[in-house]
Design a protein around this motif. Structure first.
Motif, PDB file in Angstrom:
ATOM      1  N   TYR A   1       6.836 -14.770  -8.794  1.00 31.50           N
ATOM      2  CA  TYR A   1       5.880 -13.556  -9.341  1.00 31.50           C
ATOM      3  C   TYR A   1       4.571 -13.429  -8.103  1.00 31.50           C
ATOM      4  N   PHE A   2       4.119 -14.895  -8.047  1.00 32.12           N
ATOM      5  CA  PHE A   2       2.787 -14.814  -7.038  1.00 32.12           C
ATOM      6  C   PHE A   2       3.306 -14.275  -5.561  1.00 32.12           C
ATOM      7  N   ARG A   3       4.434 -14.567  -5.220  1.00 27.80           N
ATOM      8  CA  ARG A   3       5.061 -14.065  -3.929  1.00 27.80           C
ATOM      9  C   ARG A   3       5.003 -12.661  -3.973  1.00 27.80           C
ATOM     10  N   ALA A   4       5.668 -12.183  -5.257  1.00 30.85           N
ATOM     11  CA  ALA A   4       5.408 -10.562  -5.298  1.00 30.85           C
ATOM     12  C   ALA A   4       4.199 -10.125  -5.359  1.00 30.85           C
ATOM     13  N   LEU A   5       3.320 -10.608  -6.041  1.00 32.04           N
ATOM     14  CA  LEU A   5       1.856  -9.985  -5.912  1.00 32.04           C
ATOM     15  C   LEU A   5       1.253 -10.026  -4.434  1.00 32.04           C
ATOM     16  N   VAL A   6       1.563 -10.938  -3.608  1.00 32.14           N
ATOM     17  CA  VAL A   6       0.985 -11.178  -2.195  1.00 32.14           C
ATOM     18  C   VAL A   6       1.623  -9.871  -1.616  1.00 32.14           C
ATOM     19  N   VAL A   7       3.005  -9.459  -1.580  1.00 32.20           N
ATOM     20  CA  VAL A   7       3.725  -8.425  -0.921  1.00 32.20           C
ATOM     21  C   VAL A   7       2.954  -7.172  -1.643  1.00 32.20           C
ATOM     22  N   ARG A   8       2.890  -7.117  -2.863  1.00 31.66           N
ATOM     23  CA  ARG A   8       2.040  -5.880  -3.358  1.00 31.66           C
ATOM     24  C   ARG A   8       0.877  -5.628  -2.584  1.00 31.66           C
ATOM     25  N   ASN A   9       0.226  -6.721  -2.633  1.00 29.36           N
ATOM     26  CA  ASN A   9      -1.279  -6.391  -2.189  1.00 29.36           C
ATOM     27  C   ASN A   9      -1.165  -6.091  -0.489  1.00 29.36           C
ATOM     28  N   VAL A  10      -0.183  -6.561   0.161  1.00 31.91           N
ATOM     29  CA  VAL A  10      -0.110  -6.004   1.446  1.00 31.91           C
ATOM     30  C   VAL A  10       0.279  -4.589   1.510  1.00 31.91           C
ATOM     31  N   LEU A  11       1.127  -4.296   0.620  1.00 35.25           N
ATOM     32  CA  LEU A  11       1.645  -2.818   0.506  1.00 35.25           C
ATOM     33  C   LEU A  11       0.492  -1.801   0.250  1.00 35.25           C
ATOM     34  N   ILE A  12      -0.410  -2.148  -0.496  1.00 34.16           N
ATOM     35  CA  ILE A  12      -1.325  -1.694  -1.019  1.00 34.16           C
ATOM     36  C   ILE A  12      -2.545  -1.236   0.195  1.00 34.16           C
ATOM     37  N   ARG A  13      -2.930  -2.495   0.575  1.00 32.28           N
ATOM     38  CA  ARG A  13      -3.859  -2.447   1.896  1.00 32.28           C
ATOM     39  C   ARG A  13      -3.318  -1.893   2.888  1.00 32.28           C
ATOM     40  N   ALA A  14      -1.864  -1.576   3.113  1.00 31.82           N
ATOM     41  CA  ALA A  14      -1.409  -0.725   4.183  1.00 31.82           C
ATOM     42  C   ALA A  14      -1.173   0.613   4.109  1.00 31.82           C
ATOM     43  N   GLY A  15      -1.790   1.105   2.522  1.00 30.73           N
ATOM     44  CA  GLY A  15      -1.758   2.584   2.369  1.00 30.73           C
ATOM     45  C   GLY A  15      -0.912   3.095   1.326  1.00 30.73           C
ATOM     46  N   VAL A  16       0.078   2.329   0.849  1.00 31.87           N
ATOM     47  CA  VAL A  16       0.975   2.564  -0.181  1.00 31.87           C
ATOM     48  C   VAL A  16       0.428   2.573  -1.576  1.00 31.87           C
ATOM     49  N   SER A  17       0.684   3.522  -2.180  1.00 34.72           N
ATOM     50  CA  SER A  17      -0.021   3.965  -3.690  1.00 34.72           C
ATOM     51  C   SER A  17       0.526   2.836  -4.676  1.00 34.72           C
ATOM     52  N   ALA A  18      -0.505   2.411  -5.351  1.00 32.68           N
ATOM     53  CA  ALA A  18       0.089   1.197  -6.275  1.00 32.68           C
ATOM     54  C   ALA A  18       1.188   1.771  -7.215  1.00 32.68           C
ATOM     55  N   GLN A  19       1.002   2.935  -7.524  1.00 27.10           N
ATOM     56  CA  GLN A  19       1.881   3.842  -8.676  1.00 27.10           C
ATOM     57  C   GLN A  19       3.469   3.931  -7.916  1.00 27.10           C
ATOM     58  N   ASN A  20       3.423   3.606  -6.582  1.00 25.72           N
ATOM     59  CA  ASN A  20       4.742   3.685  -6.289  1.00 25.72           C
ATOM     60  C   ASN A  20       5.425   2.188  -6.062  1.00 25.72           C
ATOM     61  N   ILE A  21       4.864   1.254  -6.361  1.00 29.84           N
ATOM     62  CA  ILE A  21       5.212  -0.146  -6.323  1.00 29.84           C
ATOM     63  C   ILE A  21       5.707  -0.828  -7.673  1.00 29.84           C
ATOM     64  N   SER A  22       7.005  -1.186  -7.618  1.00 31.26           N
ATOM     65  CA  SER A  22       7.361  -2.043  -8.641  1.00 31.26           C
ATOM     66  C   SER A  22       7.982  -3.451  -8.199  1.00 31.26           C
TER      67      SER A  22
END
Length: 88
Positions: free
Chosen positions: A46-67
């Protein structure tokens, strides 16, 4: 783990190259082996997934488009792995 500007910049460039449009869906698949307990493995994945999610968001991906999906494995070649699948 701290996200560096270089990681964010590289991720942003990778996302631009794989750009499937503004409505692309990003699925994070995070796996971890059971080493001590099931809940410990789930927590690590779970924590690994959160780190990757944060990278995607900081790179410009909308949080709504991430699962994210957390998968606990017994044995595998990808015991400690995170994959990002982009769906147009």
């Amino acid at each position: 783990m701290q996200l560096t500007d270089a990681v964010i910049a590289h991720s942003g460039e990778t996302i631009k190259r794989a750009n499937q449009g503004p409505n692309a869906k990003y699925e994070i698949w995070s796996t971890a082996p059971i080493e001590s307990s099931l809940s410990d493995a789930q927590r690590r994945a779970y924590f690994r997934a959160l780190v990757v999610r944060n990278v995607l968001i900081r790179a410009g991906v909308s949080a709504q488009n991430i699962s994210a999906q957390v998968r606990v494995v017994q044995t595998s070649n990808e015991q400690h792995a995170v994959r990002v699948v982009v769906k147009p």
